[in-house]
Structures are given as structure tokens and as C-alpha cells.
Design an enzyme around this catalytic site. Structure first.
Site, PDB file in Angstrom:
ATOM      1  N   HIS A 125       0.751  -1.238  -0.032  1.00 18.21           N
ATOM      2  CA  HIS A 125       0.091   0.158  -0.091  1.00 18.21           C
ATOM      3  C   HIS A 125       0.860   1.069   0.169  1.00 18.21           C
ATOM      4  CE1 HIS A 125       0.801   0.666   4.261  1.00 18.21           C
ATOM      5  NE2 HIS A 125       0.812  -0.709   4.428  1.00 18.21           N
ATOM      6  N   ASP A 126       0.419   2.467  -0.743  1.00 18.80           N
ATOM      7  CA  ASP A 126       1.050   3.698  -0.790  1.00 18.80           C
ATOM      8  C   ASP A 126       2.266   3.759  -1.383  1.00 18.80           C
ATOM      9  OD1 ASP A 126      -1.202   5.012   0.753  1.00 18.80           O
ATOM     10  OD2 ASP A 126      -0.513   3.357   2.154  1.00 18.80           O
ATOM     11  N   GLY A 143       5.082  -0.951   2.733  1.00 17.12           N
ATOM     12  CA  GLY A 143       4.076   0.334   2.319  1.00 17.12           C
ATOM     13  C   GLY A 143       4.954   1.525   2.391  1.00 17.12           C
TER      14      GLY A 143
END
Length: 266
Positions: A125-126, A143
Site C-alpha cells: 500500500h501507498d 508500504g
């Protein structure tokens, strides 16, 4: 749901709302969620899952058993609306996983153009990936990582959350990277040591001898000069005329949530 030249295998499931470009090919037993947008000539080989608010750029090919756009592997994620954006002409091989962003990380995971993501690798994520990035088999990006253009991450390697890897750097196989990597750096060893410059990559991209010489001198100054790592980088910025060295200076002097791998340290 796509033009007349779009092909969808009878065993595939494409949910209402999905947007398909021209010439899309969806193979057997794929599942495409209702918020997915596939660009022109995207190909899902077979047994591919694409879910969530996910956009995939033109001419990208995804191989069997990849899972793209499922929710982040983050306990803080509470179902908020976030996205995964994948650029054009990527090759996403078998069993690759890519997750959308989280509210705390800006809400978007972004993959650039012309990347190669080999079997079993993970983009969390991200993460923000540049163009022409190669992530080799079973490597994992945690992340919030930032990986700039033309980076290679070796097989079975892991990159710690929030780490930045500068353009043109290379990470060797079976390496754990816990701190930022300067542009054009060469990182290897189990605990990630900055061992030099990615000279092979520079030469392959046609970087001239004058710039390579300037990069060599800059690396030596960063390794052995007086003052802190950031102070040495700032002095380089005052002296250099090379755009490539300037990339290193700008990278080091920018804000970061991590410290840096420095020559001779893990």
C-alpha cells in the site's frame, strides 16, 4: 464494456461497472471487479483477479494467478476509498500482488510505465514506483516506499516501509534494505550495504564518460569527505556541474522518514 475487438473468455467474470478499453483480452477464470478500468489492449492471461478502484494502463499484460487491487495488508485500513493506478506497458508476472493505498498514506499506490514485476513479488500500500522499474522474483516492497525510475530490485529482497530508492540504483539479490539508497547506488549483502555505483546500468543507458567520472568522484567524497553525509552532499551541490551528481544531491537533501545507507555501512 469494451469495443468489438475485446475478447472475454466465457469462464471469466467481468462485473457490471468495469470499464474496458479497445482490444482488451480477458482469459479463462479471471475476475474483474466493478470499479476496475482496463486501458486499451490490456491482457489478463488467466486466473487473474483485478479488484478495487484499480486502473491499468494500455498494453499491460498480467500473467496467471496475479492478484491486483485487493485491500492492503495493513491493520489500520478500515475500508476507506483508496486506489491503485498502474501505468502502461507493464509486465506483471505470475502470483504478483499489488495493493491500493491507505488513508494515512495518501490513498494511492502508483506504478509507472514499462515495469517488469517478476513472479511472486509484492507491491504494498501507498508505494510510489517510477518508470522502467524491475522487481525480481519474490522481492517485496513494504508500504509507503518510493522507488524512482530505472531501479532494479533483486530477487528475494525486502525493502522496509518508507524507504526511498533513487533513480538508477540496483539492489542485489537476498538483500534487506532498511535505509534510503542514493541515485545510481549499488546495494548488496544480507543487511544492505552501499558498495558503490551501478556502473553497469549507467553504461547500458549510454551515460557519458564525463558524467561517470563525476559520479565516481562524488561517491568518494560522500564516502570519505569531512562532515556529516548531508553536509558532504551539500558541498557537492555547490561544486558539481553534472546533472547526475545533482540528482544525488537533491535526493540526499530532500526530506525523508529514514536515514541513508552510506558507503561501508548497512
Amino acid at each position: 464494456m469494451g469495443g468489438t475487438d475485446t475478447r472475454i473468455h466465457p469462464s471469466a467474470v467481468v462485473e457490471d461497472g468495469a470499464q474496458l478499453g479497445q482490444g482488451v483480452h480477458i482469459g479463462p477464470f479471471c475476475h474483474v471487479g466493478p470499479e476496475v478500468v482496463l486501458g486499451d489492449r490490456v491482457e489478463l492471461k488467466s486466473h487473474v483477479v483485478v479488484s478495487g478502484d484499480t486502473g491499468i494502463g494500455d498494453d499491460t499484460v498480467i500473467f496467471p494467478f496475479a492478484c491486483i487491487g485487493e485491500i492492503p495488508q495493513d491493520k489500520k485500513y478500515q475500508g476507506e476509498k483508496t486506489r491503485l493506478i498502474i501505468g502502461a506497458r507493464n509486465r506483471i508476472r505470475e502470483h504478483v500482488t499489488m495493493n491500493p493505498g491507505t488513508e494515512g498514506g495518501g490513498g494511492v499506490t502508483r506504478v509507472g510505465d514499462d515495469g517488469l514485476f517478476m513472479a511472486g513479488c509484492h507491491v504494498a500500500h501507498d508505494v510510489q514506483l517510477g518508470d522502467r522499474v524491475i522487481v525480481v522474483n519474490h522481492a517485496a516492497l513494504a508500504g509507503h516506499c518510493i522507488v524512482e525510475d530505472d531501479v532494479i530490485i533483486g530477487g528475494l529482497s525486502g525493502v522496509h516501509q518508507f524507504v526511498r530508492i533513487g533513480r538508477g540504483a540496483i539492489v542485489g539479490a537476498v538483500t534487506m534494505v532498511t535505509n534510503d539508497v542514493i541515485p545510481y547506488g549499488l546495494v548488496q549483502a544480507p543487511r544492505g550495504q552501499l558498495d558503490g555505483l551501478n556502473l553497469v546500468g549507467l553504461k547500458r543507458r549510454g551515460v557519458g564518460r564525463e558524467d561517470i567520472t563525476a559520479l565516481r568522484a562524488a561517491f568518494q567524497m560522500l564516502a570519505q569527505g569531512e562532515g556529516s553525509f548531508q553536509e558532504r552532499a551539500r558541498r557537492l551541490g555547490d561544486e558539481t556541474k553534472s546533472d547526475y551528481v545533482r540528482h544525488i544531491v537533491d535526493f540526499v537533501t530532500a526530506g525523508s522518514d529514514r536515514s541513508f545507507l552510506t558507503p561501508g555501512t548497512g
